[in-house]
Design an enzyme around this catalytic site. Structure first.
Site, mmCIF file in Angstrom:
data_model
loop_
_atom_site.group_PDB
_atom_site.id
_atom_site.type_symbol
_atom_site.label_atom_id
_atom_site.label_comp_id
_atom_site.label_asym_id
_atom_site.label_seq_id
_atom_site.Cartn_x
_atom_site.Cartn_y
_atom_site.Cartn_z
ATOM 1 N N TYR A 118 29.979 67.911 7.768
ATOM 2 C CA TYR A 118 28.756 68.106 6.981
ATOM 3 C C TYR A 118 27.676 67.211 7.556
ATOM 4 O O TYR A 118 27.832 65.987 7.607
ATOM 5 C CB TYR A 118 29.041 67.746 5.518
ATOM 6 C CG TYR A 118 27.910 68.059 4.564
ATOM 7 C CD1 TYR A 118 27.910 69.242 3.821
ATOM 8 C CD2 TYR A 118 26.843 67.196 4.392
ATOM 9 C CE1 TYR A 118 26.881 69.542 2.939
ATOM 10 C CE2 TYR A 118 25.802 67.482 3.520
ATOM 11 C CZ TYR A 118 25.823 68.649 2.801
ATOM 12 O OH TYR A 118 24.804 68.951 1.930
ATOM 13 N N ASP A 137 27.847 60.658 12.685
ATOM 14 C CA ASP A 137 27.101 60.867 11.443
ATOM 15 C C ASP A 137 27.673 59.889 10.426
ATOM 16 O O ASP A 137 28.744 60.108 9.863
ATOM 17 C CB ASP A 137 27.252 62.316 10.974
ATOM 18 C CG ASP A 137 26.497 62.574 9.673
ATOM 19 O OD1 ASP A 137 26.116 61.596 8.999
ATOM 20 O OD2 ASP A 137 26.312 63.748 9.324
ATOM 21 N N LYS A 184 22.293 57.412 2.674
ATOM 22 C CA LYS A 184 22.848 57.025 1.374
ATOM 23 C C LYS A 184 22.606 55.548 1.052
ATOM 24 O O LYS A 184 21.503 55.196 0.708
ATOM 25 C CB LYS A 184 24.342 57.364 1.330
ATOM 26 C CG LYS A 184 24.621 58.823 1.775
ATOM 27 C CD LYS A 184 25.180 59.673 0.719
ATOM 28 C CE LYS A 184 25.532 61.061 1.245
ATOM 29 N NZ LYS A 184 25.402 62.115 0.277
HETATM 30 C C1 LIG Z 1 27.902 63.041 6.453
HETATM 31 C C2 LIG Z 1 26.597 63.543 5.909
HETATM 32 N N1 LIG Z 1 25.601 63.814 6.759
HETATM 33 C C3 LIG Z 1 24.400 64.238 6.335
HETATM 34 C C4 LIG Z 1 24.145 64.430 4.990
HETATM 35 C C5 LIG Z 1 22.820 64.936 4.532
HETATM 36 O O1 LIG Z 1 22.126 63.950 3.851
HETATM 37 P P1 LIG Z 1 20.952 64.337 2.841
HETATM 38 O O2 LIG Z 1 21.599 64.983 1.646
HETATM 39 O O3 LIG Z 1 20.287 63.051 2.549
HETATM 40 O O4 LIG Z 1 20.062 65.298 3.577
HETATM 41 C C6 LIG Z 1 25.151 64.146 4.061
HETATM 42 C C7 LIG Z 1 24.908 64.322 2.618
HETATM 43 O O5 LIG Z 1 25.790 64.266 1.798
HETATM 44 C C8 LIG Z 1 26.412 63.706 4.530
HETATM 45 O O6 LIG Z 1 27.433 63.463 3.681
#
Ligand SMILES: Cc1ncc(COP(=O)(O)O)c(C=O)c1O
Length: 428
Positions: free
Chosen positions: A141, A236, A264
């Site tokens: 994700y 990520d 986060k």
């Molecule tokens: C691993 C990861 N990358 C990217 C994102 C995307 O972040 P945002 O919701 O702030 O766009 C998330 C969101 O949960 C995430 O868990």
């Protein structure tokens, strides 16, 4: 604890949400509960029900809700101005802190969502390698941009390395820029990289994918493989930064990527995320370092605004205190072990996977190692379990438990009682 009650006011708000919000939600699937406030490890809905919170705003509230030091930092800055679209002291100090914490982050750039952070990290890799294709992992994700919603949660996965779009409205051409590999399967990943290395701009991975720990050797193998071909490796760390360890998954697993996306917790509950990486790659954001054709403009109205960076700086200073991570991991491990024990004792097939600070239960006997193995679990049962927990005063999202540094022994005791009640109710 009693099952929750719902006031007429909450019922009315739920109806209004259905009337005015698309799908009745903010996109987060929690349409039937309206939260009013949070403090420490607890949240309250508008009907006054109290919950132990393991959603934590989907992760950002790592130091708990309304932490007094974060509130004070934000309050002080609000009085002095909200946003300037210019460098500010908090942003510079937070960039310094990130750079010292995260092994790969020689330079930092701020943005406002994790989606933006992974989008820019991929763009940097493409500019650096002068190639288009990015390899991601099935089930990984990375937010909501066109490249991220490829094989994020496909109900019917395709044969590797073909991507499957998870959203309507994605241009068909995007699929040809992505390759997909199985998480935790180094052999298949290496075969894909060996075959496509000349077209690859970068490899992006959640070092701890959703709730799945990397198998020993997986991340180091990936590091070695990408380094061999000079392909930037992007971690990520939107979830893992400042959560698994102060230096994120890079510190926790001892593997240093070339670029990382942070989010986060680093924004302390405000819209703030970051891209960090090696000098050579981050130079693409600096017009004095690269030619015009290699420059990446990176502009966001609220990027690095002083409220969010004040909150982020206060948050990381709290996290930096000695013993923080040891204590949080230990409490989480207690919860995780208790949940597995309760399921085993009740004869409920279950796998509790992840780390203490971030874990999930899958109702299945099968081993959970990658996205496809998660599809074998009983999802309706999980949804029921989540609902039952809520009725017993434990709040979590659809897909995991997040720990904070302010969850304590009382929370753990009460949560274990709620686990017992919910697992018992599942069997009735
Ligand atoms: C691993 C990861 N990358 C990217 C994102 C995307 O972040 P945002 O919701 O702030 O766009 C998330 C969101 O949960 C995430 O868990």
């Amino acid at each position: 604890m009693d099952a929750r009650t719902r006031s007429a006011h909450e019922t009315e708000l739920v109806a209004k949400a259905g009337r005015y919000l698309a799908g009745g939600t903010l996109g987060n699937l929690m349409e039937d509960v309206i939260l009013a406030r949070g403090r420490g490890s607890r949240v309250w809905d508008v009907s006054g029900n109290e919950y132990i919170d393991y959603l934590l705003g989907s992760g950002p509230m790592l130091v708990g809700h309304s932490h007094p030091e974060v509130v004070a930092a934000v309050r002080e800055q609000v009085e002095r101005g909200t946003t300037f679209f210019a460098n500010n002291e908090h942003a510079i100090l937070l960039a310094e802190e990130i750079s010292k914490a995260m092994p790969c982050a020689e330079k930092v750039r701020f943005c406002s969502s994790g989606t933006e952070a992974t989008l820019y990290a991929m763009r940097v890799a493409r500019a650096f390698r002068r190639r288009d294709r990015i390899l991601k992992f099935e089930g990984g994700y990375h937010g909501m941009h066109d490249y991220a919603v490829m094989s994020m949660s496909p109900p019917a996965p395709a044969q590797f390395p073909a991507p499957v779009p998870d959203s309507a409205g994605i241009p068909q051409a995007v699929a040809s820029t992505m390759l997909v590999a199985p998480f935790n399967d180094l052999e298949t990943t290496a075969a894909i990289v060996d075959r496509h290395h000349d077209e690859l701009a970068g490899v992006i991975v959640e070092p701890f994918q959703r709730v799945l720990a990397p198998r020993p050797g997986f991340l180091s193998g990936l590091r070695e493989l990408t380094a061999r071909y000079g392909i930037p490796l992007i971690f990520d760390e939107v979830v893992t930064s400042f959560r698994f360890a102060y230096g994120g998954a890079q510190e926790f697993y001892g593997i240093t990527p070339d670029l990382c996306a942070l989010g986060k917790a680093v924004g302390g509950g405000f819209p703030l995320t970051a891209v960090g990486g090696r000098e050579e790659l981050m130079a693409h954001f600096d017009p004095s370092r690269v030619g015009r054709d290699q420059f990446i403009p990176q502009i966001g109205t609220l990027s690095g605004n002083p409220i969010a960076t004040a909150a982020g700086l206060a948050t990381v200073r709290i996290l930096k205190r000695p013993g923080t991570y040891e204590r949080m991991h230990a409490l989480g491990r207690q919860l995780k072990a208790a949940l597995q024990r309760i399921c085993d004792a009740a004869g409920v097939p279950a796998r509790v996977v992840g780390e203490g600070v971030l874990f999930e239960i899958y109702f299945t006997d099968a081993e959970i190692t990658d996205y496809r193995s998660t599809l074998k679990a009983d999802r309706p049962r999980l949804a029921r379990f989540v609902q039952l927990l809520r009725e017993h005063g434990v709040f979590r999202g659809a897909s995991k438990f997040y720990l904070s540094i302010v969850h304590d022994e009382t929370d753990v005791r009460e949560t274990i009682r709620a686990f017992e009640a919910a697992i018992g109710a599942l069997l009735r």
